[in-house]
Design an enzyme around this catalytic site. Structure first.
Site, PDB file in Angstrom:
ATOM      1  CB  THR A  64      -0.941   0.021   1.221  1.00 22.99           C
ATOM      2  OG1 THR A  64      -0.155  -0.090   2.419  1.00 22.99           O
ATOM      3  CG2 THR A  64      -1.934  -1.123   1.159  1.00 22.99           C
ATOM      4  CB  THR A 103      -7.455   0.875  -4.308  1.00 20.16           C
ATOM      5  OG1 THR A 103      -7.285   2.282  -4.154  1.00 20.16           O
ATOM      6  CG2 THR A 103      -6.716   0.447  -5.568  1.00 20.16           C
ATOM      7  CE1 TYR A 127      -2.209  -0.080  -3.218  1.00 19.79           C
ATOM      8  CE2 TYR A 127      -3.543   1.816  -3.878  1.00 19.79           C
ATOM      9  CZ  TYR A 127      -3.382   0.667  -3.127  1.00 19.79           C
ATOM     10  OH  TYR A 127      -4.390   0.251  -2.285  1.00 19.79           O
TER      11      TYR A 127
END
Length: 299
Positions: A64, A103, A127
């Site tokens: 993360t 996400t 990410y």
């Protein structure tokens, strides 16, 4: 029937809330730490999956570090894509159901409205790209998988925006917060309780059940980071809340670009599961109260 859950992750915000909330549900969690199942080693994680006797697998482990991922692309993709994909392949169509958390960073943030699950992803950073690749690998390999995209996760655990803001205010620092990025905060506790509340359904549901596939989960209410900070201080300090100045994303250059409006629409989740997430303000007030109680106890 008690649902046996194999949980990957023990120290993150969601992982800790899953363990803390489990007692309120008919579940039995076996949680594996990084030392027991390192997501940097897909084969080792798959061995744990095959050895476990579980009805549901929950992945609460991830890479993360959004900015660091720009220079650690290979590791980010191993942890967020290759290993979750390997888990899904090991489970296949006949194994336990799978829950993977993703996400809002899979989106570019330029739609001009909240994102629904069918919107085309276009991640702006490594990410987000690694999490999107994880989604794709899981969905291709495991028809009984639920992907939960979430955003702006906070809790009384670990490092997060609520704790950062309260610490900064306590130190008397001048406060300036980004006011041009929009999203929906999410309490890790609420996400954990949602997953646990659906454990029995997920464990029993056949492939093709509406519960599987991609869904969005976030607390209700769109806000900027500055608005979020103002809400935190209102809950914690009331009329003594500090003044927070408005900043722009450009004021804090970072290696990874962020979506300006990655707000998630949760309508599909509400229709599928009959669950309406509470407001982020209510959830944050609860977190703040817990943190203040801990501080008083430690004094």
């Amino acid at each position: 029937m008690t649902v046996r859950i194999l949980q990957f992750g023990t120290t993150g915000q969601l992982a800790r809330e899953l363990l803390a909330q489990a007692k309120a549900f008919d579940v039995e969690i076996t949680a594996l730490s990084r030392a027991e199942a390192d997501f940097g080693d897909p084969a080792a994680v798959v061995r744990q999956v095959k050895a476990a006797k579980a009805d549901l697998v929950v992945v609460a482990a991830a890479y993360t570090a959004v900015d660091l991922a720009e220079s650690e692309r290979e590791l980010a993709f191993t942890v967020n894509a290759e290993t979750p994909g390997a888990i899904a392949e090991a489970l296949g169509a006949d194994g336990p159901a799978l829950v993977q958390v993703s996400t809002d960073y899979v989106f570019a943030g330029d739609k001009g409205a909240p994102y629904v699950e069918s919107d085309e992803p276009a991640p702006m950073n490594v990410y987000g790209a690694s999490k999107l690749e994880g989604e794709r690998r899981i969905l291709a390999a495991a028809p009984r998988a639920l992907i939960l995209r979430t955003s702006w996760v906070v809790s009384r655990h670990g490092k997060n925006f609520v704790k950062t803001m309260l610490r900064a205010a306590g130190e008397g620092r001048a406060l300036k917060v980004v006011d041009d990025q929009f999203g929906r905060p999410t309490a890790a506790r609420d996400l954990a309780r949602f997953i646990l509340s659906q454990a029995a359904r997920l464990a029993a549901a056949p492939a093709g059940d509406p519960a599987f596939g991609v869904h969005h989960f976030a607390n209700a209410g769109e806000v900027t980071w500055k608005g979020f900070a103002d809400g935190i201080f209102a809950a914690a300090l009331g009329k003594d809340a500090p003044v927070v100045a408005s900043g722009a994303t450009a004021d804090w250059p970072a290696p990874a670009k962020r979506p300006m409006r990655g707000t998630l629409d949760t309508s599909k989740l509400e229709r599928t599961f009959g669950v309406t997430p509470r407001s982020w303000r209510e959830a944050v007030a609860e977190i703040v109260a817990e943190l203040q109680s801990e501080q008083r106890s430690a004094a």
